[in-house]
Design a protein around this motif. Structure first.
Motif, short mmCIF file in Angstrom:
data_model
loop_
_atom_site.label_atom_id
_atom_site.label_comp_id
_atom_site.label_asym_id
_atom_site.label_seq_id
_atom_site.Cartn_x
_atom_site.Cartn_y
_atom_site.Cartn_z
N ILE A 124 34.57 -0.14 56.32
CA ILE A 124 35.59 -1.44 56.06
C ILE A 124 36.41 -2.59 56.57
O ILE A 124 36.31 -4.23 55.15
CB ILE A 124 36.99 -1.49 56.38
CG1 ILE A 124 38.30 1.12 56.76
CG2 ILE A 124 38.61 -1.83 56.13
CD1 ILE A 124 39.37 1.16 57.11
N LEU A 125 35.51 -3.12 56.70
CA LEU A 125 34.95 -4.85 57.59
C LEU A 125 34.54 -5.08 56.19
O LEU A 125 34.46 -6.32 55.88
CB LEU A 125 34.62 -5.34 58.91
CG LEU A 125 34.99 -5.30 59.88
CD1 LEU A 125 35.03 -5.44 61.13
CD2 LEU A 125 37.18 -5.50 59.50
N ARG A 126 33.10 -4.23 56.23
CA ARG A 126 32.11 -4.63 54.58
C ARG A 126 33.27 -5.13 53.36
O ARG A 126 32.17 -5.91 52.79
CB ARG A 126 31.31 -4.10 54.73
CG ARG A 126 29.74 -3.81 55.91
CD ARG A 126 29.58 -3.19 55.51
NE ARG A 126 28.76 -1.77 54.99
CZ ARG A 126 28.68 -0.81 56.40
NH1 ARG A 126 28.85 -1.11 57.02
NH2 ARG A 126 29.09 0.27 55.51
N ARG A 127 33.75 -4.44 53.29
CA ARG A 127 34.62 -4.07 51.89
C ARG A 127 35.72 -5.63 52.79
O ARG A 127 36.91 -5.50 51.25
CB ARG A 127 34.54 -3.64 51.43
CG ARG A 127 33.44 -2.47 50.80
CD ARG A 127 33.67 -0.77 50.57
NE ARG A 127 32.93 -0.54 50.42
CZ ARG A 127 31.83 0.01 51.64
NH1 ARG A 127 31.25 -0.17 52.85
NH2 ARG A 127 30.18 0.86 50.85
N SER A 128 36.27 -5.59 53.59
CA SER A 128 37.68 -6.62 53.78
C SER A 128 37.47 -7.90 53.10
O SER A 128 36.63 -8.50 52.37
CB SER A 128 37.47 -6.83 55.14
OG SER A 128 36.50 -7.51 55.36
N GLY A 129 38.92 -8.34 51.92
CA GLY A 129 38.86 -9.04 51.41
C GLY A 129 38.94 -9.22 50.07
O GLY A 129 38.96 -10.35 49.22
N GLY A 130 38.49 -7.86 49.24
CA GLY A 130 38.25 -7.71 48.45
C GLY A 130 38.61 -6.32 47.45
O GLY A 130 39.43 -5.63 47.87
N ASP A 131 38.04 -5.59 46.86
CA ASP A 131 39.09 -4.77 45.94
C ASP A 131 37.96 -3.97 46.15
O ASP A 131 36.95 -2.89 46.21
CB ASP A 131 38.62 -5.13 44.47
CG ASP A 131 39.86 -4.02 43.75
OD1 ASP A 131 40.04 -3.02 44.45
OD2 ASP A 131 39.98 -3.81 42.31
N VAL A 132 38.78 -2.88 46.78
CA VAL A 132 38.29 -1.25 47.10
C VAL A 132 38.29 0.00 45.93
O VAL A 132 38.29 0.91 46.97
CB VAL A 132 39.30 -0.43 48.60
CG1 VAL A 132 38.21 -1.94 49.84
CG2 VAL A 132 40.77 -0.74 48.70
N SER A 133 38.83 -0.13 45.25
CA SER A 133 39.56 0.83 44.38
C SER A 133 38.20 1.90 43.79
O SER A 133 38.58 2.64 43.75
CB SER A 133 40.10 -0.04 42.89
OG SER A 133 41.08 -0.69 42.91
N GLY A 134 37.16 0.67 43.73
CA GLY A 134 35.59 2.02 43.56
C GLY A 134 35.79 2.77 44.60
O GLY A 134 35.28 3.68 44.36
N GLU A 135 36.09 2.73 45.96
CA GLU A 135 35.51 3.60 46.68
C GLU A 135 36.85 4.45 47.66
O GLU A 135 36.45 5.73 47.72
CB GLU A 135 35.50 2.55 48.80
CG GLU A 135 34.53 1.80 48.84
CD GLU A 135 34.39 0.42 47.29
OE1 GLU A 135 34.97 0.20 47.06
OE2 GLU A 135 32.93 0.22 47.48
N MET A 136 37.89 4.00 46.87
CA MET A 136 39.51 5.19 46.71
C MET A 136 38.40 6.18 45.77
O MET A 136 39.13 7.47 45.61
CB MET A 136 39.82 4.12 46.95
CG MET A 136 40.67 3.56 47.30
SD MET A 136 41.07 4.00 49.25
CE MET A 136 42.61 4.61 48.97
N GLU A 137 38.02 6.24 44.64
CA GLU A 137 37.91 6.46 44.06
C GLU A 137 36.00 7.58 44.06
O GLU A 137 36.43 8.65 43.87
CB GLU A 137 37.64 6.59 42.45
CG GLU A 137 38.65 6.03 42.18
CD GLU A 137 40.10 7.21 41.86
OE1 GLU A 137 39.87 8.05 41.48
OE2 GLU A 137 41.28 6.36 41.42
#
Length: 380
Positions: A49-62
């Protein structure tokens, strides 16, 4: 944030500043989430999560590699804190700015939005909104144990939609305290018993007077070095008992019309699925575990020849201790990616959030295979 409260707005720069363990925010489209409290619970580890913090995680959710379940999406809504306010400068198209403004206006009128969602059969309240204490099927301001039996046929769906909040079972402080057990009580209570019986059995066999009767006229001595084999046999037997208890008792679906069976199920295991990260209820209270341990001992005493009961018993008891410790770790630990524990954690989280009728193994997935309850691999 309450559904009736207008959302706060955050700039992209403000969201991007929250990228640490102490303050971790992510985006899902234009929605802002503070997932700081979820870092240690995430099955992929906090670093993911920390690597993706501050950004959009929509792709990871899908996905891929993992498409998050509806329950996982509902769980995430508990961390919603506001909306992203983009800078509609010359670099943004007029269409994007207009769409952003329309979306913002829609989200600042939550009552109308809620009414629209209520009319949409494809997006029911229970799966698409965060927990609303005033609209949930139970009153969270009161003890739950006497309420859940009244849910009837709604109970099974309700209990398998997890929330990130503590549960109060009883109003009486003493009864409530008996349902909570710090993890360290498990080794503190049971390991001394394991050590005592192991020492007793080994010292008895050291006298070379214990024999195993094969027939009425023939017997053989039981060597001390047989202890590891018998110990592991007990451990293996416990892994089967662990699977059976989890599958056939904890996940026995109570009849919708039976208030008492629903209540018992909720106390035994349902409350754990409703609040899977309640750290005070991740291991068995000693008095409840004592019933299972005593039954296990007397079963071995009646079925095994004299002299073999104790090593098998202590092996099984050790297996139980490891089971409870692993179960706690699967909820709160951060195992290294690619390790055995990492796979177990991901497997167990899928059981909680997506596959409640499969994945009953905790310390091992071995028994899920012959009983055909393995959680299927994801397909994209």
């Amino acid at each position: 944030m309450s559904p009736s409260t207008s959302p706060r707005f955050f700039s992209e720069k403000e969201v991007a500043r929250h990228r640490t363990k102490d303050s971790c925010w992510v985006l899902l489209g234009t929605r802002v989430y503070d997932v700081t409290g979820f870092l240690r619970m995430h099955p992929g580890g906090e670093a993911l999560i920390l690597r993706r913090s501050g950004g959009d995680v929509s792709g990871e959710m899908e996905g891929p590699p993992h498409r998050h379940s509806e329950n996982a999406r509902r769980w995430m809504e508990q961390y919603y804190i506001g909306e992203l306010q983009r800078d509609c400068s010359s670099s943004s198209s007029a269409e994007d700015c207009e769409e952003e403004q329309t979306l913002r206006e829609r989200r600042t009128t939550p009552q109308k939005t809620a009414e629209k969602e209520d009319d949409d059969d494809s997006c029911s309240y229970s799966r698409c909104k965060p927990l609303d204490l005033d609209k949930d099927l139970v009153d969270w301001h009161k003890p739950l144990v006497w309420q859940v039996g009244n849910l009837g046929e709604n109970y099974d769906t309700w209990v398998h939609q997890p929330v990130d909040r503590p549960i109060r079972l009883f109003g009486n402080p003493f009864l409530e305290a008996t349902t909570k057990t710090p993890w360290y009580w498990v080794p503190a209570v049971w390991l001394p018993i394991v050590f005592y019986f192991s020492w007793q059995w080994c010292t008895t066999l050291a006298q070379e007077s214990t024999r195993l009767s094969l027939t009425s006229d023939y017997s053989v001595p039981i060597p001390v070095y047989s202890f590891p084999v018998l110990f592991m046999a007990g451990w293996f037997l416990w892994s089967f008992i662990e699977y059976c208890i989890h599958r056939f008792l904890f996940h026995l679906k109570p009849p919708a019309h039976n208030y008492y069976l629903i209540t018992i199920h909720f106390v035994l295991h349902g409350q754990h699925h409703k609040s899977p990260f309640d750290g005070s209820r991740l291991v068995f209270p000693p008095f409840l575990a004592g019933i299972v341990v005593a039954a296990f001992y007397f079963f071995l005493q009646k079925t095994l020849p004299e002299g073999l009961c104790l090593p098998v018993f202590v092996g099984g008891l050790s297996g139980y201790v490891v089971y409870d410790m692993i179960h706690y770790y699967l909820h709160y630990g951060s195992p290294k990616k690619g390790s055995y524990m990492y796979g177990l954690k991901a497997y167990h989280v899928k059981h909680h959030f997506e596959h409640q009728r499969a994945g009953f193994g905790i310390t091992t997935t071995f028994w899920d295979h012959p009983f055909n309850t393995v959680i299927p691999d994801e397909k994209f």
